[in-house]
Scaffold this active site. Sequence first.
Site, PDB file in Angstrom:
ATOM      1  N   HIS A  11     -22.950 -25.949   7.025  1.00 38.97           N
ATOM      2  CA  HIS A  11     -23.577 -26.489   5.822  1.00 38.97           C
ATOM      3  C   HIS A  11     -22.848 -27.737   5.314  1.00 38.97           C
ATOM      4  CE1 HIS A  11     -20.322 -25.181   3.167  1.00 38.97           C
ATOM      5  NE2 HIS A  11     -20.266 -24.083   3.913  1.00 38.97           N
ATOM      6  N   ALA A  12     -23.507 -28.465   4.413  1.00 43.00           N
ATOM      7  CA  ALA A  12     -22.943 -29.656   3.780  1.00 43.00           C
ATOM      8  C   ALA A  12     -21.946 -29.286   2.681  1.00 43.00           C
ATOM      9  CB  ALA A  12     -24.067 -30.531   3.225  1.00 43.00           C
ATOM     10  N   THR A  14     -19.783 -28.698  -0.718  1.00 44.74           N
ATOM     11  CA  THR A  14     -19.941 -28.176  -2.076  1.00 44.74           C
ATOM     12  C   THR A  14     -18.734 -28.597  -2.911  1.00 44.74           C
ATOM     13  OG1 THR A  14     -18.713 -26.115  -1.738  1.00 44.74           O
ATOM     14  CG2 THR A  14     -21.041 -26.123  -1.069  1.00 44.74           C
ATOM     15  N   ASN A  17     -15.712 -26.905  -1.561  1.00 44.82           N
ATOM     16  CA  ASN A  17     -15.142 -27.597  -0.406  1.00 44.82           C
ATOM     17  C   ASN A  17     -14.268 -28.760  -0.869  1.00 44.82           C
ATOM     18  OD1 ASN A  17     -18.199 -27.205   1.472  1.00 44.82           O
ATOM     19  ND2 ASN A  17     -16.309 -26.044   1.732  1.00 44.82           N
ATOM     20  N   ARG A  61     -26.098 -23.076  -0.020  1.00 50.33           N
ATOM     21  CA  ARG A  61     -25.555 -24.279   0.625  1.00 50.33           C
ATOM     22  C   ARG A  61     -26.014 -24.402   2.067  1.00 50.33           C
ATOM     23  NH1 ARG A  61     -21.460 -20.503  -0.303  1.00 50.33           N
ATOM     24  NH2 ARG A  61     -20.047 -19.946   1.425  1.00 50.33           N
ATOM     25  N   GLU A  87     -21.252 -16.480   5.458  1.00 52.84           N
ATOM     26  CA  GLU A  87     -19.833 -16.725   5.678  1.00 52.84           C
ATOM     27  C   GLU A  87     -19.070 -15.399   5.641  1.00 52.84           C
ATOM     28  OE1 GLU A  87     -17.502 -17.986   7.030  1.00 52.84           O
ATOM     29  OE2 GLU A  87     -16.917 -19.813   5.945  1.00 52.84           O
ATOM     30  N   ARG A 114      -1.036 -16.704   9.768  1.00 52.72           N
ATOM     31  CA  ARG A 114      -0.626 -16.428  11.152  1.00 52.72           C
ATOM     32  C   ARG A 114      -1.767 -15.851  11.976  1.00 52.72           C
ATOM     33  NH1 ARG A 114       3.857 -14.158   8.382  1.00 52.72           N
ATOM     34  NH2 ARG A 114       3.119 -12.044   8.897  1.00 52.72           N
TER      35      ARG A 114
END
Length: 230
Positions: A11-12, A14, A17, A61, A87, A114
């Site tokens: 997705h593009a 937000t 992000n 999104r 997600e 980790r």
Amino acid sequence: MTARTVVLLRHARTAYNATLRLQGQIDIPLDDVGRWQAAEGAAALASSHRAARIVSSDLERAADTAAAYAQALGGDVAVQTDVRLRERSFGAWEGMTGEEIAERWPEEYAAWRRGHDPVEAGAETKVAVAARMAEAVREHADALEGDETLVVVSHGAAITLAVTTLLGIDVDGWRGIAGVHNVHWSHLHRYGADAVPEWRLVAHNVGAGYPLDRWQAGPDWNLEPETKSA
């Protein structure tokens, strides 16, 4: 028959992000830069891959990014949604920055960096995400003919885990595939159930061709800064 070409599109952008907040399954809309990215990325993807089926995560999104791609194809292909393409859930960590998580869960955050699952935070395991993603991809690919293309619009962690497991790699112990940027994609080709592995990675983290700094800056990256008059 089954589709041989599968494209996994992230997705593009937000606001989460842009501020490096862990989104998980919080339903965040695209920001202004994200809407521009969705349109630019859709045009680039449509020029190289014309989907017979578009399937998206039901989160806004992803669905809005999928809609931009469908529009770039001329609106002939409807977008279907599938909750399995969401997600990865990160439980109590969702909406927080890395610094905030590290402050409150220092040991588990370090273990997550980790490669371990943050189980105390209530996060979904990598194995579970990979399983639902692969199931969805295979199911939708199986509904198409061999010369048709499936485009799946999903999320960063979910796509990485899907690609890893479709390549026959242990998602729980291997981290060799980097994530894709916003509105960038991975291209997989299916060689058949008798092939080992059944799927092969043709291209990864492909986008509209902008340098990453300009891509993140959005449509105003090339504007000259305003200067004060004397």
